[in-house]
Design a protein around this motif. Structure first.
Motif, PDB file in Angstrom:
ATOM      1  N   PHE A   1     -36.833 -46.356-103.218  1.00 51.81           N
ATOM      2  CA  PHE A   1     -36.947 -45.579-104.451  1.00 51.81           C
ATOM      3  C   PHE A   1     -36.004 -44.390-104.491  1.00 51.81           C
ATOM      4  N   ALA A   2     -35.500 -43.962-103.332  1.00 52.69           N
ATOM      5  CA  ALA A   2     -34.544 -42.853-103.321  1.00 52.69           C
ATOM      6  C   ALA A   2     -33.320 -43.185-104.164  1.00 52.69           C
ATOM      7  N   SER A   3     -33.002 -44.484-104.265  1.00 45.75           N
ATOM      8  CA  SER A   3     -31.814 -44.896-105.012  1.00 45.75           C
ATOM      9  C   SER A   3     -32.107 -45.867-106.145  1.00 45.75           C
ATOM     10  N   VAL A   4     -33.275 -46.528-106.127  1.00 42.35           N
ATOM     11  CA  VAL A   4     -33.547 -47.633-107.056  1.00 42.35           C
ATOM     12  C   VAL A   4     -34.770 -47.301-107.917  1.00 42.35           C
ATOM     13  N   ILE A   5     -34.663 -47.641-109.202  1.00 43.74           N
ATOM     14  CA  ILE A   5     -35.796 -47.503-110.125  1.00 43.74           C
ATOM     15  C   ILE A   5     -36.567 -48.818-110.128  1.00 43.74           C
ATOM     16  N   ILE A   6     -37.861 -48.749-109.908  1.00 38.42           N
ATOM     17  CA  ILE A   6     -38.691 -49.950-109.949  1.00 38.42           C
ATOM     18  C   ILE A   6     -39.630 -49.863-111.151  1.00 38.42           C
ATOM     19  N   VAL A   7     -39.608 -50.885-112.004  1.00 36.96           N
ATOM     20  CA  VAL A   7     -40.413 -50.903-113.217  1.00 36.96           C
ATOM     21  C   VAL A   7     -41.338 -52.125-113.175  1.00 36.96           C
TER      22      VAL A   7
END
Length: 510
Positions: free
Chosen positions: A135-141
């Motif tokens: 999550f530090a770099s990636v958006i999770i939806v």
């Protein structure tokens, strides 16, 4: 920038993808999602172009590939990761939008185990977990309701680590709930619901101001949208303790179908109950049982509260009224009391969820069981053990007494007369003490229990409770039976000319 979109629930996905493309994202997708986006004229890359490997085994394997998971998982803050990604030809995936195969909908519509197995998602949870981990770099939806929120954050440059962290937590809740649902289903199907592990998953509805006491935090969680759909705040803030009392009162009031039932509860136990021709009459009779305890109590009304009932309720201080609904005039009248809290379901009669299981915390764990409820024919099928037969009114009173006793803390006894509770003793360490306590309170309040029906939620271990009932003028008793001294209890009932029925079913509530 790249976004991977693969969703079972496709509502809103076209607009979400269009917004992402407008923000400069390349879209990667799979299967049905890929086709839907392509048909909508959105530029989209099929996942097998990224994985360099076709979907296989009837779609069981699509995204389980280093080009997908490497693109999600490699750290952008580590040069060694960036160098290795470049060396392997792995391109970064900066947003993952996934919701999972509809396992719940599948088990609700079919018992076909092969179809159920094929609706267990594998690649989806793996991608969700990978994106959440990074999550530090990636958006999770994982929630369609978050599409606008994500787009707004991207447009406003508020895609902060705190924002992504909140989505990460939601993602792990999503996969944990999904796996829990599958495990619980398999244990229900193959292990009688009592497997080696038991998972209890609720969805948060709201925080309570505090828990049982002000130094404790508290919140309400629900199963199956019971409160989201059927709990409307009319006035006031529901507390932790309110919710327990509302549940106890509603379970009793709602168990009588279309009848005009009113139940008054104080600290989890009924202190008044009645079924009469109108809700006003029901409340008036229920209040007579113990008006002292009813002060500051919780009232559940199996119907719609109208002004005449509201006026009567306002004669004393009630903390909570929970009803199927209220008329506007009733709300206006009850709102004259500043401290009263009003909640409704927005229905014609109270409707309960009928949870199949329940659990109770103990030190170091919890005990878990099938839910207890009184069967529709429990009293009808009860066995007469004495010479005297119950009258029609006594049979009706037995039906009420058994249901009220089942919702009262053990040890308990309940006295019902003409469809209203006239005495109750609960939470005692001995059954005869419960009987005596109930009668003593009735005497203090000037209530005549002569001719009432007595119900016990468990068997009488001795004849002494029958002796006490006789002194009070009780002529009909219903209990489960099963004591080694049942013969003595039956003989005592015959001695006093009572009708005695055994249901064969105990309803302890501890």
């Amino acid at each position: 920038m790249r976004a991977l979109i693969s969703v079972s629930d496709k509502s809103g996905v076209e607009n979400f993808a269009k917004e992402l493309v407008a923000l400069g994202y390349e879209i990667i997708s799979t299967g049905g999602t890929y086709k839907k986006l392509q048909e909508a004229g959105i530029a989209v890359i099929e996942a097998n172009e990224v994985t360099k490997f076709p979907e296989c085994f009837e779609g069981r394997v699509k995204t389980l590939n280093p080009y997908i998971h490497g693109g999600i998982l490699h750290r952008r803050d580590k040069q060694s990761h960036l160098d290795q990604a470049k060396e392997l030809g792995v391109e970064g995936i900066d947003l993952v939008c996934v919701n999972l195969y509809p396992f719940k909908a599948t088990i609700e519509k079919t018992d076909d185990f092969e179809e159920i197995i094929e609706n267990i998602d594998i690649g989806g949870p793996a991608m969700v977990r990978s994106a959440a981990k990074n999550f530090a770099s990636v958006i999770i939806v994982t929630d369609t309701a978050d599409y606008d929120l994500v787009i707004n954050n991207l447009k406003n440059n508020t895609n902060t680590e705190e924002f992504r962290r909140d989505l990460m937590i939601k993602a792990y809740e999503h996969t944990a709930a999904y796996d829990s649902m599958i495990a619980n289903y398999m244990n229900k199907r193959f292990n009688n619901s009592m497997g080696a592990k038991q998972f209890i998953v609720g969805t948060k509805v709201f925080d309570t101001r505090y828990g049982e006491n002000p130094h404790q935090k508290g919140a309400l969680y629900e199963f199956e949208n019971q409160f989201s759909d059927k709990f409307i705040v009319v006035k006031g803030e529901p507390s932790f303790n309110n919710m327990g009392d509302i549940s106890g009162a509603a379970k009793i009031a709602a168990s009588f179908g279309e009848d005009n039932a009113v139940c008054i509860v104080k600290h989890g136990n009924p202190c008044g109950f009645a079924i009469k021709d109108t809700l006003l009459e029901s409340y008036t009779e229920a209040l007579k049982c113990d008006p002292i305890s009813a002060f500051g109590g919780v009232v559940a009304v199996n119907g719609i509260v109208e002004k005449d009932l509201a006026v009567k309720m306002n004669e004393i201080f009630l903390e909570v009224v929970f009803a199927a609904d209220f008329t506007e005039e009733a709300v206006e009248e009850l709102s004259r009391k500043k401290r009263i809290k009003l909640f409704k379901q927005g229905t014609k009669k109270l409707e309960l969820s009928k949870d199949p299981y329940n659990f109770k915390m103990i030190d170091g764990g919890f005990v878990y069981q099938d839910s207890d409820r009184v069967g529709d024919d429990e009293v009808k099928n009860a066995e007469l053990k004495t010479k005297r037969v119950a009258t029609a009114q006594e049979i009706k009173d037995m039906e009420i007494a058994v249901k009220v006793a089942a919702g009262t803390k053990s040890n308990c006894v309940v006295y019902i007369k003409n469809s209203a509770m006239v005495a109750v003793g609960m939470g005692m360490t001995s059954r005869v003490d419960a009987a005596k306590a109930a009668l003593r309170k009735a005497e203090d309040l000037g209530l005549d229990v002569t001719g009432s029906v007595l119900a016990s939620e468990a068997f009488f271990p001795f004849r002494d409770s029958i002796d006490e009932a006789n002194k009070a003028g009780v002529k009909c008793v219903i209990e489960p039976g099963g004591s080694i001294r049942d013969d003595e209890v039956i003989a005592a009932a015959d001695e006093f000319g009572m009708a005695l029925y055994f249901t064969g079913i105990r309803h302890f509530l501890h």
